[in-house]
Design an enzyme around this catalytic site. Sequence first.
Site, PDB file in Angstrom:
ATOM      1  N   ASN A 103      36.705  55.114 -20.898  1.00 57.28           N
ATOM      2  CA  ASN A 103      36.369  53.861 -20.045  1.00 57.28           C
ATOM      3  C   ASN A 103      37.612  53.321 -19.238  1.00 57.28           C
ATOM      4  OD1 ASN A 103      34.288  51.845 -19.399  1.00 57.28           O
ATOM      5  ND2 ASN A 103      35.809  50.255 -20.334  1.00 57.28           N
TER       6      ASN A 103
ATOM      7  N   GLU B 211      26.759  50.974 -25.603  1.00 55.52           N
ATOM      8  CA  GLU B 211      27.145  49.514 -25.706  1.00 55.52           C
ATOM      9  C   GLU B 211      26.357  49.384 -27.005  1.00 55.52           C
ATOM     10  OE1 GLU B 211      27.623  47.106 -22.506  1.00 55.52           O
ATOM     11  OE2 GLU B 211      28.085  48.660 -21.208  1.00 55.52           O
TER      12      GLU B 211
ATOM     13  N   ASP C  26      37.248  41.957 -18.879  1.00 55.91           N
ATOM     14  CA  ASP C  26      37.192  43.379 -18.538  1.00 55.91           C
ATOM     15  C   ASP C  26      38.505  43.699 -18.059  1.00 55.91           C
ATOM     16  OD1 ASP C  26      36.354  45.869 -17.308  1.00 55.91           O
ATOM     17  OD2 ASP C  26      34.339  44.735 -16.605  1.00 55.91           O
TER      18      ASP C  26
END
Length: 284
Positions: free
Chosen positions: A101, A120, A192
């Site tokens: 990721n 997820e 994030d």
Amino acid sequence: MSTPTLVWDVQAELGEGPVWDADRACLWFVDIKGRRLHRYTASTNDKASWEAPEQIGFALPAEDGSLICGVRGGLYRFDVDMGDFSLFQPVETDRPQNRLNDGFVAPDGSLWFGSMDDSEEGKTGALYRWFRGELTRHDDGYGVTNGPCLSPDGRTLYHHDTLEKTVLAFDHQDGMLSNRRVFATTEDGYCDGPSMDADGVLHVCLFNGWGVARFAPDGQRLGTIRFPVQTVTKAAFGGADGRDLYCTTAWLGNADRRAAQPTLGGLYHLRVETPGLPQHRIAL
């Protein structure tokens, strides 16, 4: 600080991983779900894209001029001149539900990166360090990983447990981690991709939070850089003086809002007062 301005309406489903390449004076970034690697050169407004072999989480410069890419299934080398990908380090063959990721290069040339369950749903993500051919798993049990990045003195490593809206901090020394703790939480969005400036201020992008949150070294929130779109995924410092801030965005999970936010998924730029830290290259 200037206002965020759209520089490439690339329409990325999940734009991520911007990184400044000082040698080429360009920005690399990815569209994870679109399986694309992108390059943006501000001085000429040149834009180029390549198709990745699978979902691609990051593309970071290496000492030989190539890019090392976190692609589902392992680490790949991207030959910039030839435009092709080649696998050299399988990762998590025992966790086929996972993908890679986000990543970061430490001053010693080591590559840090995370994995996550592509759906997820499960907490099967982990935090890894790859250094000169040796892969080490340092932490485990994440839903969605993001980061990491280091403090200017290299003594603190920050890493996100995004689904928990939690920024974690670790003591870091010589590639080893200890003292795992909560550094901050982001109630106004999912934390994030993180990035660090030269003053030690941690910049945390906010998925569904309309901006980039800024945290002092003691965890105090200093404010938010507001954006015209709601899903900001990661920021990268760049430019000749390190004060150009490039931010990726995404329309993933917000396809029904694209009419009201037509530039979701675009690449944005703004100028900031404090420069970022130098972008290091992966030691091979």
